[in-house]
Motif scaffolding. Structure first.
Motif, mmCIF file in Angstrom:
data_model
loop_
_atom_site.group_PDB
_atom_site.id
_atom_site.type_symbol
_atom_site.label_atom_id
_atom_site.label_comp_id
_atom_site.label_asym_id
_atom_site.label_seq_id
_atom_site.Cartn_x
_atom_site.Cartn_y
_atom_site.Cartn_z
ATOM 1 N N ILE A 123 44.602 35.455 52.267
ATOM 2 C CA ILE A 123 45.274 36.344 51.326
ATOM 3 C C ILE A 123 46.248 35.526 50.476
ATOM 4 N N HIS A 179 45.802 32.284 41.040
ATOM 5 C CA HIS A 179 45.581 33.134 42.208
ATOM 6 C C HIS A 179 44.620 34.284 41.917
ATOM 7 N N LEU A 180 44.659 34.836 40.708
ATOM 8 C CA LEU A 180 43.663 35.849 40.365
ATOM 9 C C LEU A 180 42.293 35.207 40.165
ATOM 10 N N TYR A 221 41.306 32.773 42.002
ATOM 11 C CA TYR A 221 40.823 32.674 43.389
ATOM 12 C C TYR A 221 40.125 33.966 43.801
ATOM 13 N N LEU A 222 40.726 35.107 43.483
ATOM 14 C CA LEU A 222 40.125 36.382 43.855
ATOM 15 C C LEU A 222 38.759 36.559 43.192
ATOM 16 N N GLU A 267 35.187 36.859 45.166
ATOM 17 C CA GLU A 267 34.195 37.910 44.930
ATOM 18 C C GLU A 267 32.801 37.317 44.750
ATOM 19 N N GLY A 299 35.409 31.549 47.314
ATOM 20 C CA GLY A 299 36.861 31.519 47.371
ATOM 21 C C GLY A 299 37.420 30.313 48.108
ATOM 22 N N LEU A 323 41.213 42.752 38.663
ATOM 23 C CA LEU A 323 41.674 41.644 39.490
ATOM 24 C C LEU A 323 43.197 41.656 39.615
ATOM 25 N N LYS A 338 43.935 44.098 42.259
ATOM 26 C CA LYS A 338 43.582 43.544 43.560
ATOM 27 C C LYS A 338 44.623 42.520 44.008
ATOM 28 N N GLY A 339 45.128 41.747 43.047
ATOM 29 C CA GLY A 339 46.175 40.782 43.365
ATOM 30 C C GLY A 339 47.444 41.467 43.836
ATOM 31 N N CYS A 345 47.251 42.369 47.366
ATOM 32 C CA CYS A 345 47.531 41.235 48.245
ATOM 33 C C CYS A 345 49.027 41.081 48.471
#
Length: 224
Positions: free
Chosen positions: A40, A102-103, A105-106, A110, A114, A160, A163-164, A167
């Motif tokens: 995460i 970091h986004l 990475y997400l 997906e 990752g 995203l 979603k971030g 986290c």
């Protein structure tokens, strides 16, 4: 189900040298654990993420870094890397914007890449001294992984972004206040020095009490 009852997990940052140290220790000494836990990302949110967090009733324990602390981390990270025999090229963050990496990475996660993205991002930052806020750096990483270089524009994706924020909300509810931060059940472990303690907890073993810091402790300083 409460996240506290879910899978063992670690909160990592692509900014932090201590997250990088923990990542390397996990990858080199405990790869089975690194492969099995939940990853995460955690970072200092920008204005938009901060607004979305506020709407969720969350204020992260993030404070501007004092100049003295910044210089201490610089010296300590170099000391730590030297003790491990690792080469570090200290990056210069001219205009930090941690959502960019970091986004991304997400987005890579997906696409099933990752973990590989994190490995290349750490290499870019800590071995090559590249700027992870530079979209070209992220595009280069994406292309190396066979992903669409548009991954570099993940910061512009509202989905995203949401979603971030999830986290970061998760980190808040796990009482994470810095990185790396590890959680197993109701137990939290903070810092690169607690990698083996976390690993022991995940495996159901008894921790031997030894730190993971790469500095020898004189025998006279150890408790009998």
């Amino acid at each position: 189900m409460s996240r506290r009852k879910k899978h063992p997990r670690w909160y990592f940052s692509l900014r932090s040298p201590y997250s990088w140290f923990a990542y390397r220790d996990l990858a080199e000494r405990y790869p089975d654990i690194l492969d099995s836990i939940e990853w995460i990302p955690y970072w200092e949110p920008d204005e938009e993420s901060t607004r979305l967090l506020a709407e969720a009733g969350v204020t992260l324990p993030v404070m501007p870094m004092h100049r003295a602390k910044n210089f201490y981390i610089l010296r300590d990270a170099r000391r730590w890397a030297h003790a491990r025999g690792w080469t570090v090229t200290w990056p210069v963050d001219r205009a930090p914007h941690w959502e960019v990496s970091h986004l991304a990475y997400l987005a890579a996660a997906e696409a099933g890449r990752g973990k590989e993205f994190v490995a290349l991002a750490y290499r870019a930052r800590w071995n090559e001294g590249r700027d992870l806020a530079d979209r070209q750096t992220i595009a280069d990483i994406a292309e190396e992984l066979g992903l669409d270089p548009a991954v570099a524009d993940s910061v512009d994706d509202a989905g995203l972004r949401a979603k971030g924020v999830e986290c970061l909300v998760s980190a808040y509810h796990d009482d994470a206040f810095g990185v790396p931060f590890f959680v197993n059940g109701r137990e939290g472990f903070w810092g690169a020095e607690r990698v083996s303690a976390f690993v022991a907890a995940v495996r159901g073993d008894t921790w031997d009490g030894e730190t993971d810091a790469p500095f020898p402790v004189p025998a006279t300083a150890k408790l009998a």
